[in-house]
Write an enzyme that holds these catalytic residues in place. Sequence first.
Site, PDB file in Angstrom:
ATOM      1  N   LYS A 187      -6.431   3.600  -9.959  1.00 50.56           N
ATOM      2  CA  LYS A 187      -7.582   3.183 -10.771  1.00 50.56           C
ATOM      3  C   LYS A 187      -8.887   3.845 -10.299  1.00 50.56           C
ATOM      4  O   LYS A 187      -9.654   4.340 -11.115  1.00 50.56           O
ATOM      5  CB  LYS A 187      -7.759   1.655 -10.733  1.00 50.56           C
ATOM      6  CG  LYS A 187      -6.574   0.874 -11.272  1.00 50.56           C
ATOM      7  CD  LYS A 187      -6.865  -0.612 -11.369  1.00 50.56           C
ATOM      8  CE  LYS A 187      -7.086  -1.313 -10.046  1.00 50.56           C
ATOM      9  NZ  LYS A 187      -5.892  -1.398  -9.172  1.00 50.56           N
ATOM     10  N   ARG A 236      -9.152 -10.049 -12.525  1.00 45.56           N
ATOM     11  CA  ARG A 236      -7.871 -10.105 -11.831  1.00 45.56           C
ATOM     12  C   ARG A 236      -7.126 -11.412 -12.089  1.00 45.56           C
ATOM     13  O   ARG A 236      -6.084 -11.652 -11.485  1.00 45.56           O
ATOM     14  CB  ARG A 236      -8.104  -9.979 -10.329  1.00 45.56           C
ATOM     15  CG  ARG A 236      -7.698  -8.588  -9.777  1.00 45.56           C
ATOM     16  CD  ARG A 236      -8.097  -8.548  -8.339  1.00 45.56           C
ATOM     17  NE  ARG A 236      -7.395  -7.623  -7.513  1.00 45.56           N
ATOM     18  CZ  ARG A 236      -7.885  -6.432  -7.138  1.00 45.56           C
ATOM     19  NH1 ARG A 236      -9.017  -5.996  -7.616  1.00 45.56           N
ATOM     20  NH2 ARG A 236      -7.217  -5.691  -6.296  1.00 45.56           N
ATOM     21  N   ARG A 260      -2.280   6.083   1.953  1.00 43.71           N
ATOM     22  CA  ARG A 260      -3.737   5.980   1.871  1.00 43.71           C
ATOM     23  C   ARG A 260      -4.306   5.308   3.129  1.00 43.71           C
ATOM     24  O   ARG A 260      -5.376   5.658   3.603  1.00 43.71           O
ATOM     25  CB  ARG A 260      -4.114   5.182   0.605  1.00 43.71           C
ATOM     26  CG  ARG A 260      -5.602   5.098   0.341  1.00 43.71           C
ATOM     27  CD  ARG A 260      -5.886   4.532  -1.039  1.00 43.71           C
ATOM     28  NE  ARG A 260      -5.913   3.088  -1.045  1.00 43.71           N
ATOM     29  CZ  ARG A 260      -6.066   2.331  -2.143  1.00 43.71           C
ATOM     30  NH1 ARG A 260      -6.165   2.893  -3.331  1.00 43.71           N
ATOM     31  NH2 ARG A 260      -6.104   1.024  -2.062  1.00 43.71           N
ATOM     32  N   ARG A 299      -8.836   1.413   5.572  1.00 45.16           N
ATOM     33  CA  ARG A 299      -8.710   0.059   5.024  1.00 45.16           C
ATOM     34  C   ARG A 299      -7.557  -0.657   5.701  1.00 45.16           C
ATOM     35  O   ARG A 299      -6.408  -0.237   5.586  1.00 45.16           O
ATOM     36  CB  ARG A 299      -8.459   0.130   3.507  1.00 45.16           C
ATOM     37  CG  ARG A 299      -9.699   0.396   2.712  1.00 45.16           C
ATOM     38  CD  ARG A 299      -9.396   0.457   1.233  1.00 45.16           C
ATOM     39  NE  ARG A 299      -8.770  -0.750   0.704  1.00 45.16           N
ATOM     40  CZ  ARG A 299      -8.576  -0.960  -0.598  1.00 45.16           C
ATOM     41  NH1 ARG A 299      -8.977  -0.058  -1.474  1.00 45.16           N
ATOM     42  NH2 ARG A 299      -8.011  -2.079  -1.014  1.00 45.16           N
ATOM     43  N   ARG A 319      -0.422  -8.343  -1.648  1.00 44.29           N
ATOM     44  CA  ARG A 319      -1.304  -7.925  -2.748  1.00 44.29           C
ATOM     45  C   ARG A 319      -0.485  -7.690  -4.018  1.00 44.29           C
ATOM     46  O   ARG A 319      -0.930  -8.018  -5.116  1.00 44.29           O
ATOM     47  CB  ARG A 319      -2.074  -6.653  -2.350  1.00 44.29           C
ATOM     48  CG  ARG A 319      -3.140  -6.931  -1.292  1.00 44.29           C
ATOM     49  CD  ARG A 319      -3.582  -5.684  -0.572  1.00 44.29           C
ATOM     50  NE  ARG A 319      -4.291  -4.755  -1.425  1.00 44.29           N
ATOM     51  CZ  ARG A 319      -4.454  -3.464  -1.142  1.00 44.29           C
ATOM     52  NH1 ARG A 319      -3.952  -2.949  -0.038  1.00 44.29           N
ATOM     53  NH2 ARG A 319      -5.126  -2.694  -1.959  1.00 44.29           N
TER      54      ARG A 319
HETATM   55  P1  AMP Z   1      -9.216  -3.324  -4.515  1.00 46.35           P
HETATM   56  O1  AMP Z   1     -10.082  -2.313  -3.856  1.00 46.35           O
HETATM   57  O2  AMP Z   1      -9.483  -3.463  -5.984  1.00 46.35           O
HETATM   58  O3  AMP Z   1      -7.747  -3.117  -4.222  1.00 46.35           O
HETATM   59  O4  AMP Z   1      -9.609  -4.734  -3.884  1.00 46.35           O
HETATM   60  C1  AMP Z   1      -9.441  -5.012  -2.504  1.00 46.35           C
HETATM   61  C2  AMP Z   1      -9.418  -6.511  -2.280  1.00 46.35           C
HETATM   62  O5  AMP Z   1     -10.679  -7.075  -2.711  1.00 46.35           O
HETATM   63  C3  AMP Z   1      -8.371  -7.268  -3.073  1.00 46.35           C
HETATM   64  O6  AMP Z   1      -7.106  -7.278  -2.422  1.00 46.35           O
HETATM   65  C4  AMP Z   1      -8.987  -8.665  -3.145  1.00 46.35           C
HETATM   66  O7  AMP Z   1      -8.827  -9.341  -1.912  1.00 46.35           O
HETATM   67  C5  AMP Z   1     -10.471  -8.338  -3.305  1.00 46.35           C
HETATM   68  N1  AMP Z   1     -10.856  -8.258  -4.730  1.00 46.35           N
HETATM   69  C6  AMP Z   1     -11.242  -7.152  -5.416  1.00 46.35           C
HETATM   70  N2  AMP Z   1     -11.505  -7.439  -6.712  1.00 46.35           N
HETATM   71  C7  AMP Z   1     -11.273  -8.769  -6.848  1.00 46.35           C
HETATM   72  C8  AMP Z   1     -11.336  -9.671  -7.934  1.00 46.35           C
HETATM   73  N3  AMP Z   1     -11.672  -9.261  -9.183  1.00 46.35           N
HETATM   74  N4  AMP Z   1     -11.029 -10.971  -7.696  1.00 46.35           N
HETATM   75  C9  AMP Z   1     -10.710 -11.406  -6.468  1.00 46.35           C
HETATM   76  N5  AMP Z   1     -10.595 -10.607  -5.391  1.00 46.35           N
HETATM   77  C10 AMP Z   1     -10.868  -9.295  -5.576  1.00 46.35           C
END
Ligand code: AMP
Length: 191
Positions: free
Chosen positions: A14, A89, A128, A134, A146
Amino acid sequence: MVNIILFGPPGSGKGTQATRLVEKYGLMHISTGDLFRYEMGNDTPLGLKAKEYISKGELVPDEVTIGMLENKVNMHPEAKGFILDGFPRNIVQSEALDRFLSAKSSQVNALIALEVDEEEIVKRLLHRGKTSGRKDDSDEGIIRNRISVYKEETAVVFDYYSKQDKAYQVSGIGSIDDITNRLFNQIDPLL
Ligand code: AMP
């Protein structure tokens, strides 16, 4: 405004593809994951709160996440629209987003889902994790969590927008350029 949700499991590409869409359509990219990482990097109260959940691969509570997203949108009244990456989400966030945009006489124009199978995702995220710094990418247990959260809470967001005739699927396998072209082919006719 034109608002597009770029959807898919963690590791589906994404973030990479959002950058391409921003270039082509002149929309603004909002990644809630990036916003949380910025807050965590600065040890803000929001960042410290988010860290409790992100470090376990869980969703950050809706009241924190929705407010943060809305603030970011409100800070950019000049934007032609947004590419949302990592938000919404779950259904509560989807309903909040629809209400929020509708109050601005706007809407979600489309949700485009990048389709990638689970084993490929685990492989990509572990890869990654070697360079992204991360922590949630370098532990297979957190990655699996996740993915479970995605299946249990997030996947239904596709059905939610499908009921509004706004959800589309694109294969997320192949070269980055091929995937970008598939996305352009889906989005162009909608604009
Ligand atoms: P991402 O970079 O989108 O994979 O997000 C990393 C982490 O941030 C996720 O595993 C969640 O813990 C948190 N996170 C990101 N976006 C959301 C969201 N819309 N709702 C809740 N937690 C989020």
